[in-house]
Design a protein around this motif. Structure first.
Motif, PDB file in Angstrom:
ATOM      1  N   GLU A  58       0.825  -1.204   0.000  1.00 13.91           N
ATOM      2  CA  GLU A  58       0.000   0.000   0.000  1.00 13.91           C
ATOM      3  C   GLU A  58       0.863   1.259   0.000  1.00 13.91           C
ATOM      4  N   ALA A  59       1.923   1.249   0.812  1.00 17.17           N
ATOM      5  CA  ALA A  59       2.818   2.403   0.857  1.00 17.17           C
ATOM      6  C   ALA A  59       3.535   2.586  -0.476  1.00 17.17           C
ATOM      7  N   ALA A  60       3.992   1.496  -1.071  1.00 18.64           N
ATOM      8  CA  ALA A  60       4.676   1.567  -2.362  1.00 18.64           C
ATOM      9  C   ALA A  60       3.739   2.100  -3.430  1.00 18.64           C
ATOM     10  N   ALA A  61       2.486   1.652  -3.423  1.00 17.72           N
ATOM     11  CA  ALA A  61       1.525   2.117  -4.414  1.00 17.72           C
ATOM     12  C   ALA A  61       1.227   3.599  -4.234  1.00 17.72           C
ATOM     13  N   ALA A  62       1.133   4.050  -2.982  1.00 16.85           N
ATOM     14  CA  ALA A  62       0.837   5.460  -2.710  1.00 16.85           C
ATOM     15  C   ALA A  62       1.933   6.365  -3.238  1.00 16.85           C
ATOM     16  N   MET A  63       3.162   5.884  -3.222  1.00 20.07           N
ATOM     17  CA  MET A  63       4.284   6.696  -3.688  1.00 20.07           C
ATOM     18  C   MET A  63       4.481   6.631  -5.200  1.00 20.07           C
ATOM     19  N   ASP A  64       3.797   5.719  -5.857  1.00 20.10           N
ATOM     20  CA  ASP A  64       3.721   5.693  -7.322  1.00 20.10           C
ATOM     21  C   ASP A  64       5.103   5.804  -7.986  1.00 20.10           C
ATOM     22  N   GLY A  65       6.009   4.909  -7.620  1.00 20.65           N
ATOM     23  CA  GLY A  65       7.320   4.872  -8.248  1.00 20.65           C
ATOM     24  C   GLY A  65       8.397   5.635  -7.507  1.00 20.65           C
ATOM     25  N   ARG A  66       8.002   6.496  -6.578  1.00 17.89           N
ATOM     26  CA  ARG A  66       8.998   7.190  -5.767  1.00 17.89           C
ATOM     27  C   ARG A  66       9.534   6.229  -4.701  1.00 17.89           C
ATOM     28  N   PRO A  67      10.756   6.426  -4.236  1.00 18.21           N
ATOM     29  CA  PRO A  67      11.359   5.442  -3.317  1.00 18.21           C
ATOM     30  C   PRO A  67      10.640   5.328  -1.985  1.00 18.21           C
ATOM     31  N   VAL A  68      10.575   4.115  -1.484  1.00 20.56           N
ATOM     32  CA  VAL A  68      10.022   3.834  -0.160  1.00 20.56           C
ATOM     33  C   VAL A  68      11.050   2.980   0.574  1.00 20.56           C
ATOM     34  N   ILE A  69      11.688   3.572   1.590  1.00 22.07           N
ATOM     35  CA  ILE A  69      12.697   2.856   2.366  1.00 22.07           C
ATOM     36  C   ILE A  69      12.034   2.270   3.598  1.00 22.07           C
ATOM     37  N   ILE A  70      12.005   0.944   3.653  1.00 20.63           N
ATOM     38  CA  ILE A  70      11.348   0.237   4.747  1.00 20.63           C
ATOM     39  C   ILE A  70      12.410  -0.250   5.731  1.00 20.63           C
ATOM     40  N   ARG A  71      12.325   0.259   6.947  1.00 21.55           N
ATOM     41  CA  ARG A  71      13.263  -0.149   7.997  1.00 21.55           C
ATOM     42  C   ARG A  71      12.700  -1.363   8.721  1.00 21.55           C
ATOM     43  N   THR A  72      13.528  -2.371   8.915  1.00 18.20           N
ATOM     44  CA  THR A  72      13.069  -3.517   9.698  1.00 18.20           C
ATOM     45  C   THR A  72      12.792  -3.064  11.132  1.00 18.20           C
ATOM     46  N   MET A  73      11.946  -3.817  11.828  1.00 13.74           N
ATOM     47  CA  MET A  73      11.380  -3.323  13.084  1.00 13.74           C
ATOM     48  C   MET A  73      12.447  -2.909  14.099  1.00 13.74           C
ATOM     49  N   ASP A  74      12.256  -1.717  14.627  1.00 11.59           N
ATOM     50  CA  ASP A  74      13.167  -1.149  15.620  1.00 11.59           C
ATOM     51  C   ASP A  74      12.479  -1.216  16.978  1.00 11.59           C
TER      52      ASP A  74
END
Length: 315
Positions: A58-74
């Motif tokens: 969902e986050a990737a789709a919302a950004m429509d090709g712009r980068p999405v950096i997903i941090r593993t759980m902190d």
């Protein structure tokens, strides 16, 4: 775009997939930090791979090709998960948290990495590991990532084979070893909140010593410069996702130091965009060279305030 035509990336920090859409509407050039721990903290039980996958997609789709950096759980430190039954610690910020839990519970880390990888088929997704303190931790985490990739290949699931993997630089040892890390990681993201805390041995939650917490401390600035320069020598890039990235007073200094990406709360994007668009990078480089010779946070702040007044900016 700065006044002299230098392009930099302004991204948002988010905690949920819904926030990605809001950030895009506020002009974010991407997500510089998806704090995935909020998926876990807001759930009554450990979210499985499918639930995580849907959120990341969902986050990737919302950004429509712009980068999405997903941090593993902190998780750990000031963020607890009751259903994980983590041990009580006298000094949790220096204890069992973030990547240390991930490597201690590789079943959980692999589930998350599989979800991230699957989401990468739906957008420009990158993965980032928190609180890396040494190369061995990075290599172990990268090993789990490679295992997750192989499992997905065997199952026929689609993912980005060239997904970028980077680390948070928030432990001083990682900053000191930036040159070695830069040969192996795809990018750095400087987490100033913890980097300041660990560099200056200051608990930012403790009112008695909070006055010592300052990202304009010369020691912190030296580490930031070291990380950025190491990444550029290796042909890599460095972002920043801590509170310093959203401070307009810091913007000319960070531009002068060569920071490539700023990530902040979405509400700060307009302020920093306006600040950067009026700056000349060469003038900021001269400012950075001058500021890095100063020996107190107070002197640094004074120099930055004088620079902003000279170009007609006020806070």
């Amino acid at each position: 775009m700065t006044a002299d035509g230098t392009r930099v990336e302004l991204a948002a920090n988010i905690g949920t997939a819904a926030e990605a859409k809001a950030a895009a509407e506020q002009g974010a050039g991407g997500v510089g930090l998806f704090r995935t721990e909020f998926l876990f903290m807001n759930a009554p039980a450990m979210p499985g791979e499918e639930e995580q996958f849907r959120a990341y997609r969902e986050a990737a789709a919302a950004m429509d090709g712009r980068p999405v950096i997903i941090r593993t759980m902190d998780i750990g430190g000031d963020k607890a998960l009751p259903y994980l039954d983590l041990p009580r610690e006298d000094n949790p910020f220096l204890g069992y948290r973030a990547i240390r839990i991930g490597l201690g519970r590789q079943d959980l880390l692999k589930d998350q990495l599989r979800a991230v990888l699957r989401a990468s088929a739906f957008g420009n997704v990158k993965v980032m590991f928190p609180m890396i303190s040494g190369l061995q931790e990075w290599r172990e985490a990268k090993g789990v990532l490679e295992e997750a990739k192989e499992e997905l290949r065997r199952s026929g699931a689609a993912f980005d084979e060239r997904i970028e993997a980077g680390i948070m630089v928030e432990v001083p040892s990682a900053a000191v070893m930036a040159g070695a890390f830069a040969r192996e990681v795809d990018f750095f993201s400087i987490g100033t909140n913890d980097l300041v805390q660990y560099t200056l041995a200051v608990d930012r939650m403790n009112d008695k010593v909070a006055y010592l917490y300052d990202y304009f401390h010369p020691a912190v600035l030296q580490l930031i410069r070291q990380v950025i320069e190491a990444s550029h020598r290796a042909g890599k890039w460095t972002g920043m996702c801590g509170g310093m990235a959203g401070d307009p007073l810091a913007a000319p200094l960070l531009l002068g130091l060569g920071l490539d990406e700023w990530s902040m709360e979405a509400g700060r994007l307009g302020v920093i965009k306006k600040e950067l668009s009026a700056l000349d990078r060469e003038a900021c480089r001269s400012l950075a060279d001058s500021v890095l010779t100063l020996d107190t946070p107070q002197a640094v702040r004074q120099a930055l305030e004088e620079f902003r007044r000279a170009i007609g900016h006020t806070l």
